[in-house]
Design an enzyme around this catalytic site. Sequence first.
Site, PDB file in Angstrom:
ATOM      1  N   LEU A 288     -53.012  15.085  -9.025  1.00 16.01           N
ATOM      2  CA  LEU A 288     -53.735  13.766  -8.189  1.00 16.01           C
ATOM      3  C   LEU A 288     -54.385  12.781  -8.919  1.00 16.01           C
ATOM      4  O   LEU A 288     -55.368  12.337  -8.613  1.00 16.01           O
ATOM      5  CB  LEU A 288     -54.797  14.785  -7.353  1.00 16.01           C
ATOM      6  CG  LEU A 288     -54.362  15.682  -6.402  1.00 16.01           C
ATOM      7  CD1 LEU A 288     -55.440  16.619  -5.893  1.00 16.01           C
ATOM      8  CD2 LEU A 288     -53.671  15.081  -5.378  1.00 16.01           C
TER       9      LEU A 288
ATOM     10  N   CYS B 298     -57.115  21.386  -2.693  1.00 13.55           N
ATOM     11  CA  CYS B 298     -57.420  21.125  -4.037  1.00 13.55           C
ATOM     12  C   CYS B 298     -58.632  22.132  -4.425  1.00 13.55           C
ATOM     13  O   CYS B 298     -59.615  22.717  -3.316  1.00 13.55           O
ATOM     14  CB  CYS B 298     -58.030  19.888  -4.461  1.00 13.55           C
ATOM     15  SG  CYS B 298     -58.710  19.158  -3.243  1.00 13.55           S
TER      16      CYS B 298
ATOM     17  N   GLY C 299     -41.431  12.749   2.005  1.00 14.24           N
ATOM     18  CA  GLY C 299     -41.836  12.909   0.942  1.00 14.24           C
ATOM     19  C   GLY C 299     -40.761  12.603  -0.228  1.00 14.24           C
ATOM     20  O   GLY C 299     -40.616  11.707  -0.669  1.00 14.24           O
TER      21      GLY C 299
ATOM     22  N   ILE D 112     -46.272  21.066   5.545  1.00 12.82           N
ATOM     23  CA  ILE D 112     -47.067  21.705   4.570  1.00 12.82           C
ATOM     24  C   ILE D 112     -47.216  20.814   3.421  1.00 12.82           C
ATOM     25  O   ILE D 112     -46.292  19.912   2.834  1.00 12.82           O
ATOM     26  CB  ILE D 112     -46.241  23.043   4.204  1.00 12.82           C
ATOM     27  CG1 ILE D 112     -44.921  22.851   3.775  1.00 12.82           C
ATOM     28  CG2 ILE D 112     -46.148  23.948   5.192  1.00 12.82           C
ATOM     29  CD1 ILE D 112     -44.299  24.002   3.151  1.00 12.82           C
TER      30      ILE D 112
ATOM     31  N   GLY E 283     -42.090  18.620   4.862  1.00 14.04           N
ATOM     32  CA  GLY E 283     -41.304  19.471   3.830  1.00 14.04           C
ATOM     33  C   GLY E 283     -39.786  19.544   3.708  1.00 14.04           C
ATOM     34  O   GLY E 283     -39.009  19.778   4.734  1.00 14.04           O
TER      35      GLY E 283
HETATM   36  C1  LIG Z   1     -45.074  13.634  -6.850  1.00 13.57           C
HETATM   37  C2  LIG Z   1     -45.747  14.165  -5.797  1.00 13.57           C
HETATM   38  C3  LIG Z   1     -47.087  13.748  -5.401  1.00 13.57           C
HETATM   39  C4  LIG Z   1     -47.890  14.354  -4.333  1.00 13.57           C
HETATM   40  N1  LIG Z   1     -49.200  13.790  -4.118  1.00 13.57           N
HETATM   41  C5  LIG Z   1     -49.638  14.273  -3.098  1.00 13.57           C
HETATM   42  C6  LIG Z   1     -51.166  13.885  -2.770  1.00 13.57           C
HETATM   43  O1  LIG Z   1     -51.912  12.979  -3.788  1.00 13.57           O
HETATM   44  N2  LIG Z   1     -51.797  14.575  -1.821  1.00 13.57           N
HETATM   45  C7  LIG Z   1     -51.294  15.377  -0.947  1.00 13.57           C
HETATM   46  O2  LIG Z   1     -51.949  15.618  -0.124  1.00 13.57           O
HETATM   47  N3  LIG Z   1     -50.011  15.763  -1.135  1.00 13.57           N
HETATM   48  C8  LIG Z   1     -49.341  15.138  -2.035  1.00 13.57           C
HETATM   49  N4  LIG Z   1     -47.966  15.505  -2.361  1.00 13.57           N
HETATM   50  C9  LIG Z   1     -47.459  16.448  -1.344  1.00 13.57           C
HETATM   51  C10 LIG Z   1     -46.348  15.709  -0.353  1.00 13.57           C
HETATM   52  O3  LIG Z   1     -47.121  14.641   0.393  1.00 13.57           O
HETATM   53  C11 LIG Z   1     -45.888  16.734   0.598  1.00 13.57           C
HETATM   54  O4  LIG Z   1     -46.807  17.477   1.268  1.00 13.57           O
HETATM   55  C12 LIG Z   1     -44.804  17.516  -0.009  1.00 13.57           C
HETATM   56  O5  LIG Z   1     -44.112  17.159  -1.188  1.00 13.57           O
HETATM   57  C13 LIG Z   1     -43.731  18.272   0.890  1.00 13.57           C
HETATM   58  O6  LIG Z   1     -42.976  17.209   1.358  1.00 13.57           O
HETATM   59  P1  LIG Z   1     -41.526  16.876   0.750  1.00 13.57           P
HETATM   60  O7  LIG Z   1     -40.677  18.076   0.426  1.00 13.57           O
HETATM   61  O8  LIG Z   1     -40.986  16.076   1.733  1.00 13.57           O
HETATM   62  O9  LIG Z   1     -41.787  16.234  -0.720  1.00 13.57           O
HETATM   63  C14 LIG Z   1     -47.342  15.121  -3.623  1.00 13.57           C
HETATM   64  C15 LIG Z   1     -45.983  15.639  -3.752  1.00 13.57           C
HETATM   65  C16 LIG Z   1     -45.251  15.097  -4.758  1.00 13.57           C
HETATM   66  C17 LIG Z   1     -43.449  15.496  -5.040  1.00 13.57           C
END
Ligand SMILES: Cc1cc2nc3c(=O)[nH]c(=O)nc-3n(C[C@H](O)[C@H](O)[C@H](O)COP(=O)(O)O)c2cc1C
Length: 310
Positions: free
Chosen positions: A80, A137, A272, A198, A250
């Site tokens: 974060l 967190c 994401g 998620i 996701g």
């Molecule tokens: C590099 C990275 C940083 C992320 N930072 C945050 C964040 O600051 N806050 C949050 O709620 N989720 C964060 N996530 C989670 C994503 O928002 C998302 O929920 C998760 O990656 C699943 O979606 P995806 O498979 O499409 O990436 C982060 C994910 C990645 C890969």
Amino acid sequence: MNTKMEIKPDLKTDIGGIVLKNPVMTASGTFGYAMEFKEFVNLNRLGGIIVKGLSLEPSMGNKPPRIVETACGMLNAIGLENVGLEAFVKEKLPFFKKISTPVFTNIYGKSIGEYARLAERIDEFNEIAGIEVNISCPNVKAGGLAFGVVPETAAEVIKAVRKASSKPLIVKLSPNVTDITQIARAVEDAGADSLSLINTITGMSIDIETRRSKLANVTGGLSGPAIKPVALRMVWQVVQAVSIPVIGIGGILSARDALEFLIVGATAVQVGTANFINPQASMDVVTGLEHYLVQKNLKHINDVIGSMKT
Ligand SMILES: Cc1cc2nc3c(=O)[nH]c(=O)nc-3n(C[C@H](O)[C@H](O)[C@H](O)COP(=O)(O)O)c2cc1C
């Protein structure tokens, strides 16, 4: 005459107190503060933008290595990293005035008081349409467990944020629990306007030569296509457990992926990890959804949402 071509589909969707022009949002931590993507994406064509997770104080995050590629996904332990509340207000917020798309701030705190203070300050700014509360967190007071894994503490956070802010509240749920529907119901009762799920699934990867974890933090969060079936199952379960809108996240890389989430009942989706693979992925999803509706002769995205047959 081709009647299919005459339909201009309506993609508008209500995510709980706020109507988006289409259901395609970008996920926190994968889209920076939006300005980084302005050369690749027509930001005004997105349904919503969620910016990087924000804390009261600036954070450097974890030590590198912080990212590892895995089969059909990636593990991250960024920890974060972010500029902190006041730098966000000064340096990032003015850009949002230039965008017509609703921008949401994703917040996280180490205590309930920190969540409330963040929400209270964000409440002052019209440039911010709503708040996404990340409850994944560590809760320092309760011994480092995430707030979002126990229904009672999850509800306490949301009650405090609800009191501190009048903006629409999206609560982002962790998949690292035994029964996600319990947490979903608890935060709905505490005042959430919608839920997003998620977040990443905790995972590991080992270097067999050094026999060490490939991540300095040892564990990380798995994201990308590898988690899509799990995310889809959880969204389907939560949609049936609550009466507020659910935003699916996701492994969404394409409109086809987004459609799966909409069909099981998600009101919107977030793109994401796909943003790292193809910075225009979110645009492809918007275009693909429009095409799907035209092709199927459907007038409104609501004709797709929750249309799963059993
Ligand atoms: C590099 C990275 C940083 C992320 N930072 C945050 C964040 O600051 N806050 C949050 O709620 N989720 C964060 N996530 C989670 C994503 O928002 C998302 O929920 C998760 O990656 C699943 O979606 P995806 O498979 O499409 O990436 C982060 C994910 C990645 C890969």
